[in-house]
Design an enzyme around this catalytic site. Structure first.
Site, PDB file in Angstrom:
ATOM      1  CE  LYS A  50     -24.995 -22.850 -44.130  1.00  0.00           C
ATOM      2  NZ  LYS A  50     -25.002 -21.360 -44.012  1.00  0.00           N
ATOM      3  CG  PHE A  54     -34.090 -25.617 -41.798  1.00  0.00           C
ATOM      4  CD1 PHE A  54     -35.105 -26.535 -42.006  1.00  0.00           C
ATOM      5  CD2 PHE A  54     -34.343 -24.520 -41.004  1.00  0.00           C
ATOM      6  CE1 PHE A  54     -36.352 -26.347 -41.443  1.00  0.00           C
ATOM      7  CE2 PHE A  54     -35.588 -24.321 -40.437  1.00  0.00           C
ATOM      8  CZ  PHE A  54     -36.598 -25.236 -40.658  1.00  0.00           C
ATOM      9  CG  ASP A 109     -26.758 -14.308 -37.403  1.00  0.00           C
ATOM     10  OD1 ASP A 109     -26.960 -13.834 -36.261  1.00  0.00           O
ATOM     11  OD2 ASP A 109     -26.908 -15.513 -37.660  1.00  0.00           O
ATOM     12  CG  PHE A 133     -17.163 -29.637 -38.431  1.00  0.00           C
ATOM     13  CD1 PHE A 133     -17.312 -28.266 -38.358  1.00  0.00           C
ATOM     14  CD2 PHE A 133     -16.711 -30.191 -39.628  1.00  0.00           C
ATOM     15  CE1 PHE A 133     -17.038 -27.453 -39.428  1.00  0.00           C
ATOM     16  CE2 PHE A 133     -16.429 -29.394 -40.710  1.00  0.00           C
ATOM     17  CZ  PHE A 133     -16.595 -28.014 -40.619  1.00  0.00           C
ATOM     18  CB  ALA A 134     -21.161 -26.822 -37.497  1.00  0.00           C
TER      19      ALA A 134
END
Length: 445
Positions: free
Chosen positions: A70, A52, A164, A47-48
């Site tokens: 992840k 990398f 970020d 879904f994301a």
């Protein structure tokens, strides 16, 4: 028993490059070597996805609990990034008790990749809310920024800079009541006296001192908070230009304005909060604690129970002058300074530096006569079509970055000299000044 229960603060060490390190035996106790599919059902479609890494929903085969996993490749461009991955795990472990940071559950490792199992935030990215609703009402923006700053306070108390912060890295709970910070791939531990220099971040949100290759500080996150506040309240990015060079220059000169058509109805306290965070000198910015004590964020009025979106209303954009600010058609301000590249743990750096004192006024102070003339010029430039902060850039500037926001920007009315530094990472990054007659001719690789 949690895999993190055996960790203590003494186990976390900081490398000279700002990466957190754990003793080998502690890493081995966290990393599980059996196939993740023995424990979880893993959805095939992410879904994301990044260059990398990818994120998939997983479900525990026994309990039925759902999580987000992840999956990160260990090698990027033939380089081993195990330390960077272990750093991300260490940061998540360090913040395990913070309710504003996505919670680490466990970690699986194979020869080629690592799967970090995290709590599932069913509300998705804050970015999706902006995609649907363009901006947030002011009360909802205050709630969202409070949650971000509460998580950031936890990080900064442990000397960790996220570096970020942006809507794509902020996750909503299922009902939209809570906001959590995620993605610590390019975060760094900033120890007193240490000088870690890296070009890191996403183009529109990066602080000017990072562009000029100055040592990283916790204050870089406060700049990103200011950009985030602008985006949430207006739906537009404050510094984005039609090209990456324009964006760099706008950040360097702090080309900040508040056009009334997109800030109609936004309080002066909110605008002042943005001014107080978007200060070029890192030492002049608010700290995370001062942000939380700012009168705008302390205001309890109109705070919703959930962070909900609000599309632009036609009446909000009407041309009538009722309720207009006494600061003119545009509210200009702030001072100027400073040259970027890089994202998601891979640094494709460019060194940049500018020495500029620019824009109309400093941090909310202004000369009425001068501003009246320059404000009209600013708004005349703003008549051309604008693009929302969530608009997708079809040609992302960073090899590993998601698309970044774009909005038309005007050139500075009085072009200063530009110190253009276009080399990639080099020890001799400080070069003699190269004067450019126009800022839009400055080439920042």
């Amino acid at each position: 028993m949690s895999v993190l229960s055996g960790l203590s603060k003494a186990d976390f060490k900081t490398g000279s490059d700002g990466l957190l390190e754990l003793p080998e035996e502690k890493i081995r106790s966290i990393m599980r070597s059996e196939p993740i599919t023995d424990v979880y059902h893993v959805e095939q479609t992410p879904f994301a996805r990044g260059k990398f890494a990818s994120v998939r929903k997983i479900r525990h085969l026994v309990s039925g609990e759902e999580y987000a996993a992840k999956f990160i490749r260990k090698r990027r461009r033939a380089a081993d990034t195990t330390r960077e991955i272990q750093h991300e795990v260490a940061v998540l472990a360090l913040c395990h008790d913070c309710t504003r940071v996505v919670r680490l559950h466990e970690v699986y490792e194979t020869r080629s990749e690592v799967a970090i199992v995290l709590e599932l935030c069913a509300g998705g990215e804050l970015q999706r809310l902006l995609d649907d609703d363009e901006r947030l009402p002011e009360g909802a923006a205050r709630r969202a920024l409070r949650h971000v700053l509460e998580g950031l306070a936890h990080l900064h108390a442990r000397r960790v800079a996220h570096l970020d912060l942006k809507p794509q890295n902020l996750l909503l709970s299922a009902g939209g009541e809570e906001l959590l910070i995620c993605d610590f791939g390019i975060s760094r531990a900033i120890q007193p006296g240490a000088h870690v220099r890296e070009i890191l971040g996403t183009r529109d949100y990066v602080a000017p001192e990072i562009l000029s290759y100055e040592p990283l500080t916790l204050a870089a996150d406060i700049w990103s908070v200011g950009v985030l506040a602008y985006v949430l309240l207006s739906g537009y990015s404050p510094f984005a230009g039609d090209t990456k060079q324009e964006t760099y220059l706008n950040i360097a000169q702090c080309q900040l304005s508040f056009p009334r058509d997109i800030f109609r109805g936004v309080s002066q306290r909110a605008i002042q909060f943005i001014r107080d965070t978007l200060v070029v000198d890192p030492k002049g910015r608010l700290t995370v604690e001062e942000c939380l004590e700012h009168p705008w964020l302390k205001d309890e009025s109109d705070i919703p129970q959930a962070i909900v979106g609000l599309g632009f209303d036609a009446q909000d954009l009407a041309s009538d002058d009722e309720g207009d600010s006494d600061e003119g058609d545009c509210l200009n301000g702030v001072n100027g300074h400073n040259g970027i590249n890089g994202v998601n743990g891979v640094t494709n750096g460019v060194n940049g530096h500018k020495d500029v004192n620019g824009c109309n006024g400093t941090n909310g102070t202004h000369d009425d006569d001068k501003e009246s003339t320059e404000s009209r010029e600013e708004c005349s430039e703003r008549d051309k079509p604008l693009k929302h902060a969530h608009a997708r850039d079809l040609s992302p500037p960073f090899p590993d970055a998601p698309s970044t926001p774009k909005v038309s920007r005007k050139s500075a009315p009085a072009p200063p000299s530009v110190l253009a530094l276009c080399k990639k990472f080099q020890p001799d990054y400080e070069k003699p000044a190269v004067h450019s007659p126009r800022p839009d001719r400055a080439v920042l690789c």
